[in-house]
Write a protein that holds these residues in place. Structure first.
Motif, PDB file in Angstrom:
ATOM      1  N   MET A 100      10.507 -11.366  -2.175  1.00 48.59           N
ATOM      2  CA  MET A 100      10.098 -10.507  -1.081  1.00 48.59           C
ATOM      3  C   MET A 100       9.757 -11.338   0.154  1.00 48.59           C
ATOM      4  SD  MET A 100       7.573  -7.572  -2.498  1.00 48.59           S
ATOM      5  CE  MET A 100       6.732  -8.332  -3.855  1.00 48.59           C
ATOM      6  N   GLY A 105      12.548  -5.038   1.794  1.00 47.21           N
ATOM      7  CA  GLY A 105      13.122  -5.314   0.488  1.00 47.21           C
ATOM      8  C   GLY A 105      12.156  -5.102  -0.665  1.00 47.21           C
ATOM      9  N   SER A 106      10.850  -4.976  -0.333  1.00 51.44           N
ATOM     10  CA  SER A 106       9.876  -4.817  -1.398  1.00 51.44           C
ATOM     11  C   SER A 106       9.727  -3.369  -1.819  1.00 51.44           C
ATOM     12  CB  SER A 106       8.523  -5.342  -0.950  1.00 51.44           C
ATOM     13  OG  SER A 106       7.998  -4.488   0.019  1.00 51.44           O
ATOM     14  N   LYS A 107      10.460  -2.481  -1.137  1.00 49.67           N
ATOM     15  CA  LYS A 107      10.329  -1.069  -1.516  1.00 49.67           C
ATOM     16  C   LYS A 107      11.105  -0.771  -2.777  1.00 49.67           C
ATOM     17  CE  LYS A 107       9.206   1.144   2.770  1.00 49.67           C
ATOM     18  NZ  LYS A 107       9.770   1.739   3.968  1.00 49.67           N
ATOM     19  N   GLY A 108      11.056   0.492  -3.194  1.00 54.57           N
ATOM     20  CA  GLY A 108      11.732   0.869  -4.415  1.00 54.57           C
ATOM     21  C   GLY A 108      10.912   0.405  -5.597  1.00 54.57           C
TER      22      GLY A 108
ATOM     23  N   ARG B 153       4.894  -7.343  -9.736  1.00 46.12           N
ATOM     24  CA  ARG B 153       5.555  -7.079  -8.461  1.00 46.12           C
ATOM     25  C   ARG B 153       4.800  -6.034  -7.636  1.00 46.12           C
ATOM     26  NH1 ARG B 153      11.221  -7.303  -6.589  1.00 46.12           N
ATOM     27  NH2 ARG B 153      11.435  -5.615  -5.099  1.00 46.12           N
ATOM     28  N   ARG B 157       2.965  -6.589  -3.940  1.00 45.72           N
ATOM     29  CA  ARG B 157       3.333  -5.796  -2.773  1.00 45.72           C
ATOM     30  C   ARG B 157       2.110  -5.100  -2.196  1.00 45.72           C
ATOM     31  NH1 ARG B 157       6.946  -1.554  -4.628  1.00 45.72           N
ATOM     32  NH2 ARG B 157       5.062  -0.325  -4.753  1.00 45.72           N
ATOM     33  N   LEU B 160      -0.389  -7.454  -0.473  1.00 44.60           N
ATOM     34  CA  LEU B 160       0.045  -7.892   0.863  1.00 44.60           C
ATOM     35  C   LEU B 160      -0.288  -6.820   1.891  1.00 44.60           C
ATOM     36  CD1 LEU B 160       3.423  -9.592  -0.011  1.00 44.60           C
ATOM     37  CD2 LEU B 160       1.414 -10.670   0.981  1.00 44.60           C
TER      38      LEU B 160
END
Lengths: 111, 493
Positions: A100, A105-108, B153, B157, B160
């Motif tokens: 990331m 791009g970190s979505k989904g 992950r 996310r 952040l």
């Protein structure tokens, strides 16, 4: 002098906000550091610049600079230093383990 | 001068430092943590007793008298919140023993836990605006680490995002402090209150007040709660309980403190803005609570609704409504922690977050089920339980002060809370059994114990509302009459 610093603060905030609004994680990170620097300068300017001698009793001057904002800035710099370091490590970790570097791009993959 | 006031910071901070050196001895870590949280409760109870008998307690750091030094203040409001935080913290610690897992324990989970408590206690007790910022940062840095601990992950996310939001809001906080220092020349909250009252709350002061309101709203999840539902879904449930019970409440405490003590001279501007933010928060939170079908999101939007509700109480700004705010805050901290504990047991028993895939848990876990049901009633505010007294005081003075629209929204939000949690109750506990994961009975007992303690507190706070009210009235009186606070801190007679 105050005017110059005010302009510098304005530039730091503008660039910082612009960077925070971008997609890449590294740019966002740089943006937050610039914004915090702007805030620190603001804190310094707010008590007035160069209004007297350094706040040491040995100076034997008629008036002294207000030392409090400088104490506040020191504290604030230490805190923002720590948080930025944590942020950078986290961004690096996110980049290494999940690829990331790009916020989009970190979505989904919700859970 | 009362040196006891520094103990709520000193105990958890020292414990955290000691635990860093005991990385591999998990058993020892647990024992030290447990001792430390019980010490917290004892100290907090002593402070409440002292405030009750001798009035507002202050501590001037290093003997520097105000307005020059750093000052710690415990009025009844702060003391009560410190006590409730100590209790909820202890419960969360014991819940962590059962649910957090060895991997996290070995990676300094308890260290971060105690640092978080340090920050929360500090925010409640400090009498200085810059110190409030520092204590905020202490608890935020601990909370960043607690969200990301585990490193999946989703966690990376959400952390952040959470850090970004908080770094920006902290920067704005420092900017607000800078402006305030330029305008008044002091940062001691009592002294600020005096200076603002003397100079009058004009245009500049209103700008600063709104900036501070924005900053605290970001931390409390008042209107600006877009980061909250996702970030609070990432960590394990013991951590979520701690966050849901404590972190948003620190923001609310800061709003209450600044907008009952310092910026009270132009309520038509600041407090009506806060009122509309509260109304919007309740409506948006209600939409969220109704829209989702997974457990953590429903719970998180319930946090948002209660934040809006408390902010509504602050915006009304009468002594009655402030009493209500104090009472409801205490109730909400305990009840939200309990809600997440029970949610944790449901998750462990069913192995999923989706309501549609659960069912029939009441047969295996009757106690969890009925506790959840009674807790729902308490959160809605059904009379003999703890949510009732605070809610009635706030809504009553809302109608009395002609904030009818907001009071109606507040009442309607209670129905949404009822509907969303009863829906959870129905789907999870009724119907055919669909789960096949059984919790180990030993582990179930370990999770049940702290939940049961909080459950008893919810009941006792409701039945013993008269006794609690004695303390609440003393807290509300100081909030409604800032002169008491100012005189105590600046040592005027």
């Amino acid at each position: 002098m105050e005017l110059l610093i005010a302009l510098a603060i304005g530039v730091l905030f503008t660039v910082g906000v612009y960077l925070v609004l971008s997609k890449s994680l590294l740019r966002i990170l740089l943006g937050t550091t610039l914004i915090t620097h702007g805030v620190h300068l603001l804190l310094l300017t707010m008590a007035g610049l160069k209004t007297g001698a350094a706040p040491l009793l040995g100076e034997k001057a008629d008036s002294y600079v207000d030392p409090l904002p400088q104490a506040l800035i020191l504290t604030s710099i230490v805190i923002s230093f720590g948080v930025s370091a944590f942020f950078i490590v986290l961004a690096y970790r996110a980049y290494r383990s999940a690829g990331m570097d790009d916020v989009e791009g970190s979505k989904g993959e919700r859970q | 001068m009362n040196n006891l006031l520094v103990m709520p910071l000193l105990i958890p901070a020292l414990t955290a430092v000691i635990l860093i050196f005991l990385k591999e001895q998990i058993g020892l870590q647990r024992i030290i943590s447990a001792v430390s949280v019980f010490l917290n409760i004892a100290v907090a109870a002593t402070i409440v007793y002292q405030v009750k008998t001798d009035g507002i307690q202050t501590l001037h750091m290093g003997g520097w008298l105000p307005p020059y030094g750093i000052v710690f203040v415990a009025d009844m409001f702060a003391a009560l919140l410190v006590l409730v935080t100590a209790i909820v913290g202890a419960a969360c610690l014991f819940f962590s023993f059962a649910s957090i897992g060895e991997e996290r324990e070995r990676f300094y989970y308890y260290t971060f836990f105690h640092f978080l408590l340090t920050g929360v206690f500090g925010s409640f007790l400090t009498g200085d605006l810059f110190n409030l910022f520092v204590c905020f940062e202490v608890l935020l840095v601990a909370s960043y680490s607690m969200i990301v601990l585990g490193g999946t992950r989703v966690q990376l996310r959400e952390t952040l995002k959470y850090i970004l939001v908080n770094v920006i809001s902290s920067a704005l906080f420092v900017a607000a402090i800078a402006y305030l220092y330029a305008a008044t020349g002091t940062l001691n909250m009592a002294h600020l209150a005096m200076r603002v009252a003397e100079a009058g709350q004009g245009g500049i002061m209103n700008v600063i007040a709104v900036l501070l309101l924005l900053v605290f709203s970001l931390k409390a999840g008042l209107l600006l709660f877009f980061w909250l539902p996702d970030s609070y879904s990432a960590p394990p449930l013991a951590v979520r309980a701690l966050f849901g019970a404590l972190l948003t409440k620190v923001g609310l405490y800061a709003i209450t403190r600044t907008f009952t003590l310092i910026f009270v001279h132009d309520p038509g501007m600041t407090h009506s803005l806060m009122g509309w933010m509260a109304g919007a928060t309740m409506i948006l939170g209600a939409i969220g609570a109704l829209a989702y079908n997974d457990l953590s999101r429903i719970f998180n939007y319930n946090i948002v609704i209660s934040v809006g509700f408390i902010a509504f109480g602050i915006s009304v700004l009468t002594e009655d409504s402030l009493n209500g705010v104090v009472f409801y805050l205490m109730h909400d901290m305990i009840a939200k922690a309990l809600l997440f504990f029970l949610g944790g047991m449901i998750l462990a028993a069913s192995g999923t977050e989706q309501l549609k895939q659960m069912g029939g848990l009441i047969r295996k876990y009757p106690w969890t089920g009925w506790m959840f049901f009674i807790l729902t009633l308490a959160l809605v505010g059904v009379p003999p339980l703890s949510g009732f007294a605070g809610k009635v005081m706030m809504v009553r003075s809302g109608f009395g002060e002609m904030h009818v629209a907001l009071a109606l929204i507040a009442l309607a939000s209670s129905f949404v809370v009822l509907y969303s949690l009863i829906k959870v109750f129905q789907e999870v506990f009724w119907g055919g059994e669909r789960n096949d994961e059984a919790i180990h009975p030993q582990r179930y007992k370990a999770m049940m114990a702290p939940a049961a303690v909080l459950f008893v507190l919810v009941i006792l706070m409701g039945i013993g509302a008269e006794t609690v009210n004695d303390y609440v009235l003393q807290a509300g009186a100081v909030l409604a009459d800032p002169a008491q606070y100012i005189n105590a801190v600046l040592m005027k007679e």
